[in-house]
Design a protein around this motif. Structure first.
Motif, PDB file in Angstrom:
ATOM      1  N   PRO A   1      -0.689  11.663  -5.465  1.00 25.60           N
ATOM      2  CA  PRO A   1      -1.362  11.106  -4.578  1.00 25.60           C
ATOM      3  C   PRO A   1      -0.566  11.078  -3.132  1.00 25.60           C
ATOM      4  O   PRO A   1       0.451  10.440  -3.229  1.00 25.60           O
ATOM      5  CB  PRO A   1      -1.839   9.409  -5.016  1.00 25.60           C
ATOM      6  CG  PRO A   1      -1.704   9.859  -6.448  1.00 25.60           C
ATOM      7  CD  PRO A   1      -0.521  10.821  -6.949  1.00 25.60           C
TER       8      PRO A   1
ATOM      9  N   ARG B   1      -0.396  -0.286  -5.982  1.00 18.82           N
ATOM     10  CA  ARG B   1      -1.693  -0.148  -6.764  1.00 18.82           C
ATOM     11  C   ARG B   1      -1.744   1.009  -7.330  1.00 18.82           C
ATOM     12  O   ARG B   1      -2.317   1.024  -8.466  1.00 18.82           O
ATOM     13  CB  ARG B   1      -2.805  -0.384  -5.540  1.00 18.82           C
ATOM     14  CG  ARG B   1      -2.846  -1.743  -5.017  1.00 18.82           C
ATOM     15  CD  ARG B   1      -3.717  -2.710  -6.092  1.00 18.82           C
ATOM     16  NE  ARG B   1      -3.697  -4.064  -5.306  1.00 18.82           N
ATOM     17  CZ  ARG B   1      -3.187  -5.079  -5.387  1.00 18.82           C
ATOM     18  NH1 ARG B   1      -2.152  -5.082  -6.273  1.00 18.82           N
ATOM     19  NH2 ARG B   1      -3.389  -6.142  -5.063  1.00 18.82           N
ATOM     20  N   ILE B   2      -1.623   2.154  -6.473  1.00 20.49           N
ATOM     21  CA  ILE B   2      -1.668   3.473  -7.216  1.00 20.49           C
ATOM     22  C   ILE B   2      -1.013   3.463  -8.788  1.00 20.49           C
ATOM     23  O   ILE B   2      -1.418   3.897  -9.754  1.00 20.49           O
ATOM     24  CB  ILE B   2      -1.311   4.492  -6.558  1.00 20.49           C
ATOM     25  CG1 ILE B   2      -2.279   5.064  -5.293  1.00 20.49           C
ATOM     26  CG2 ILE B   2      -1.114   6.034  -7.147  1.00 20.49           C
ATOM     27  CD1 ILE B   2      -1.839   5.666  -4.283  1.00 20.49           C
TER      28      ILE B   2
ATOM     29  N   TYR C   1      -2.342   5.797 -11.841  1.00 20.73           N
ATOM     30  CA  TYR C   1      -2.701   6.836 -11.200  1.00 20.73           C
ATOM     31  C   TYR C   1      -1.553   7.943 -10.872  1.00 20.73           C
ATOM     32  O   TYR C   1      -1.647   8.968 -10.463  1.00 20.73           O
ATOM     33  CB  TYR C   1      -3.643   6.691 -10.013  1.00 20.73           C
ATOM     34  CG  TYR C   1      -4.992   6.356 -10.276  1.00 20.73           C
ATOM     35  CD1 TYR C   1      -6.065   7.052 -11.020  1.00 20.73           C
ATOM     36  CD2 TYR C   1      -5.442   4.977  -9.903  1.00 20.73           C
ATOM     37  CE1 TYR C   1      -7.218   6.272 -11.226  1.00 20.73           C
ATOM     38  CE2 TYR C   1      -6.601   4.311  -9.989  1.00 20.73           C
ATOM     39  CZ  TYR C   1      -7.542   5.136 -10.775  1.00 20.73           C
ATOM     40  OH  TYR C   1      -8.743   4.630 -11.146  1.00 20.73           O
TER      41      TYR C   1
ATOM     42  N   MET D   1       6.061   6.701  -7.000  1.00 21.26           N
ATOM     43  CA  MET D   1       5.687   6.984  -5.631  1.00 21.26           C
ATOM     44  C   MET D   1       6.871   6.927  -4.817  1.00 21.26           C
ATOM     45  O   MET D   1       7.561   5.934  -4.824  1.00 21.26           O
ATOM     46  CB  MET D   1       4.666   5.869  -5.256  1.00 21.26           C
ATOM     47  CG  MET D   1       3.343   6.114  -5.934  1.00 21.26           C
ATOM     48  SD  MET D   1       2.296   7.533  -5.507  1.00 21.26           S
ATOM     49  CE  MET D   1       1.826   7.342  -3.766  1.00 21.26           C
TER      50      MET D   1
ATOM     51  N   ASN E   1      -2.300   0.983 -11.268  1.00 20.38           N
ATOM     52  CA  ASN E   1      -3.647   1.202 -11.983  1.00 20.38           C
ATOM     53  C   ASN E   1      -3.534   2.792 -12.778  1.00 20.38           C
ATOM     54  O   ASN E   1      -4.550   3.065 -13.140  1.00 20.38           O
ATOM     55  CB  ASN E   1      -4.545   1.413 -11.019  1.00 20.38           C
ATOM     56  CG  ASN E   1      -5.228  -0.214 -10.366  1.00 20.38           C
ATOM     57  OD1 ASN E   1      -5.008  -0.888 -11.159  1.00 20.38           O
ATOM     58  ND2 ASN E   1      -5.231  -0.271  -9.009  1.00 20.38           N
TER      59      ASN E   1
ATOM     60  N   ASP F   1      -0.148   0.002  -1.132  1.00 22.44           N
ATOM     61  CA  ASP F   1      -1.120   0.850  -1.756  1.00 22.44           C
ATOM     62  C   ASP F   1      -0.436   1.946  -2.910  1.00 22.44           C
ATOM     63  O   ASP F   1      -1.113   2.219  -3.740  1.00 22.44           O
ATOM     64  CB  ASP F   1      -1.604   1.885  -0.365  1.00 22.44           C
ATOM     65  CG  ASP F   1      -2.530   1.302   0.384  1.00 22.44           C
ATOM     66  OD1 ASP F   1      -2.686  -0.028   0.152  1.00 22.44           O
ATOM     67  OD2 ASP F   1      -2.661   1.767   1.713  1.00 22.44           O
ATOM     68  N   ALA F   2       0.800   2.254  -2.527  1.00 24.39           N
ATOM     69  CA  ALA F   2       1.638   2.844  -3.597  1.00 24.39           C
ATOM     70  C   ALA F   2       1.683   1.823  -4.790  1.00 24.39           C
ATOM     71  O   ALA F   2       1.636   2.605  -6.093  1.00 24.39           O
ATOM     72  CB  ALA F   2       2.876   3.367  -3.131  1.00 24.39           C
TER      73      ALA F   2
END
Length: 419
Positions: free
Chosen positions: A159, A179-180, A185, A189, A183, A176-177
Motif C-alpha cells: 500500500p 491501521r493498514i 493489509y 509500513m 487490519n 493510516d499505516a
C-alpha cells in the motif's frame, strides 16, 4: 460479518533528518541536550522579508543516500523523505526483496510538497517562456512523490499513499499505516512526514498570515512554546520516518522493538481555515479517540509530545484540550514541545515528533521545552522546561494539529509481551 482481528503493531526502526541532526541518533542527542537548530535563513536571501529566521537542515548531502542524477530529479522534500526512509529501514534491519515486497508499503505525508521547484520554474517561465520549463517540474513538485520515490528506491510494492493534511500530515501518515497493518493489509509500513518549505514565497505567505515569529534579532529564542512572550512559530525542515511492523512479523525476524503503537485519533474542528476552535474541543476529541482506540485510561498517560507551536492560539488551546481530557491527571503528566529546538516542520513535524516520542519511551528520557522562561498563566502544566528529564515511560502521546482544523493524536506504549 466476522470482525477482523486487530493485529498488534510495533515500531522497529526510526530515521530522522532535522535542524539538530541528520540521523536519528544525532537528532535524539540534540533533543536531550537541548540543542537549538534555529538561526538566520541561508537557503535564500531573506534580507527583504519580515521573517528572516528558520530551522534549516545543515550539512545534508543527498548523495549519501542516492546518486547525483537521482538527487537532481527530486525536490528537497523528497530527498529528505527518501533519505530518512533508508535510515529507518537500515535501523530496523529490514531488507525488502522479491518475497516480501508486496507486504511492505509506504505512507509519507507532506503539507506543502515541492514548493522550491515550483518557485524556481515560475521564474524560468516568466523569464524564458513556457517551452523552457523542466519536464521534471510536475513530478518533482507533487506532494505524493516522497512516498512514490521511497517505494522506487526501496522496492516496497505494498500500500502506498500520501497524507496532505497540513501540519498533521506526518501523524496522519503514521496513523493510516498503523491501521493498514492492524487490519492485515501489510506486514510492515514505512511511514512519516517530510517538508522543505523554507523558500521565499512560502516564508512570505506564512508571514503575511501572521503565523511566524519575527524575533529576527534573537533566532535561538524565537521558538518558545507555552511562554507568554511567544509571537509565532519558526519554520523548520526535514523528515521523520518510522518502520511499523505487525508484531509477529517483527518477532519472527528477531527485530528490536522500540515501542508499540496502540491508538490513533483523527478529528476536525470544522471551524476556521487557520485558527483552532477555542478551548481545543477538536483536539480534545482526537486525544479521547486515541485513548479509546488503545484501550487506555487517561490516568495511564506519562508523557505528551505536544504540537506546541509557540503561537498565541495553539499553546493555550492545546493546554485546554489536554486538561479537558485528562482532568486533574493533566498536572501529573510531562508535556514538552520539541519544536522549541527544531522549529515547526509543517507536514514533517508529526514524523520527527513521533520519532522523539518513541525514543523517549525506549530510553526513559523526556526531551525538554527550551526557551520557556516566562510561562503563560493560561499554560499551567508541566512542560519540562529547559532541561531533559530521566523518567520511565509506559504510555506517551504525540499531538499534531493543522490548518483546516485537522487534529491527530498517536498513542505509543512500552512494548510488553502478551501474557
Amino acid at each position: 460479518m466476522t470482525e477482523i482481528e486487530r493485529k498488534r503493531v510495533v515500531v522497529t526502526g526510526v530515521g530522522a533528518i532535522t535542524p539538530i541532526g541528520n540521523t536519528s541518533a544525532a537528532y535524539w542527542s540534540g533533543l536531550v541536550n537541548g540543542h537549538n537548530g534555529i538561526g538566520e535563513i541561508t537557503l535564500f536571501d531573506a534580507s527583504h522579508h519580515d521573517c528572516r529566521i528558520a530551522g534549516e537542515v545543515k550539512n545534508f548531502d543527498p548523495e549519501d543516500y542516492m546518486d547525483r542524477k537521482e538527487a537532481k530529479r527530486m525536490d528537497r522534500f523528497s530527498q529528505f523523505g527518501v533519505s530518512a526512509a533508508k535510515q529507518a529501514l537500515a535501523d530496523a534491519n529490514l531488507v525488502i526483496n522479491d518475497l516480501n515486497a508486496e507486504q511492505i508499503g509506504v505512507i509519507i505525508g507532506s503539507g506543502v510538497g515541492g514548493i522550491k521547484v515550483m518557485e524556481d520554474q515560475q521564474t524560468v517561465y516568466l523569464n524564458r517562456g513556457p517551452d523552457r520549463c523542466s519536464p521534471f517540474m510536475i513530478p518533482m513538485m507533487i506532494a505524493n512523490m516522497a512516498a512514490g520515490l521511497t517505494a522506487i528506491h526501496t522496492g516496497a510494492k505494498g500500500p502506498n499513499s500520501c497524507a496532505v493534511t497540513a501540519c498533521a500530515a506526518g501523524s496522519n501518515a503514521i496513523g493510516d499505516a498503523f491501521r493498514i497493518i492492524q487490519n492485515g493489509y501489510a506486514q510492515a509500513m514505512i511511514c512519516g512526514g517530510c517538508e522543505a518549505a523554507i523558500t521565499p514565497l512560502s516564508v512570505a505567505g506564512f508571514a503575511a498570515c501572521k503565523a511566524l515569529s519575527f524575533r529576527n534579532d534573537q533566532p535561538q529564542k524565537a521558538s518558545r512554546p507555552f511562554d507568554k512572550d511567544r509571537d509565532g512559530f519558526v519554520m523548520g525542515e526535514g523528515a521523520g520516518v518510522l518502520i511499523l511492523e505487525e508484531l509477529q512479523h517483527a518477532l519472527s525476524r528477531g527485530a528490536r522493538i522500540y515501542a508499540e503503537i496502540v491508538g490513533y485519533g483523527m478529528t476536525c474542528d470544522a471551524y476556521h481555515m487557520t485558527s483552532p476552535v477555542p478551548g481545543g474541543e477538536g483536539a480534545a476529541r482526537a486525544i479521547r479517540m486515541a485513548l479509546k482506540d488503545g484501550g487506555l485510561d487517561p490516568n495511564m498517560i506519562d508523557y505528551i509530545n505536544a504540537h506546541g507551536t509557540s503561537t498565541p492560539a495553539n499553546d493555550v488551546n492545546e493546554t485546554a484540550a489536554i486538561k479537558s481530557v485528562l482532568g486533574e491527571h493533566a498536572y501529573k503528566v510531562a508535556v514538552s514541545s520539541t519544536k522549541s529546538m527544531t522549529g515547526h516542520l509543517l507536514g514533517g513535524s508529526g514524523g520527527i515528533e513521533a520519532v522523539a516520542t518513541v525514543l523517549a519511551i525506549a530510553n526513559g528520557v523526556i526531551p525538554p521545552t527550551i526557551n520557556l522562561e516566562n510561562p503563560d498563566p493560561d499554560c499551567d502544566l508541566d512542560y519540562v522546561p529547559q532541561t531533559s528529564r530521566v523518567q520511565a515511560l509506559n504510555v506517551a502521546l504525540s499531538n499534531s494539529f493543522g490548518f483546516g482544523g485537522h487534529n491527530v493524536t498517536l498513542a505509543f506504549k512500552k512494548y510488553a509481551e502478551a501474557k
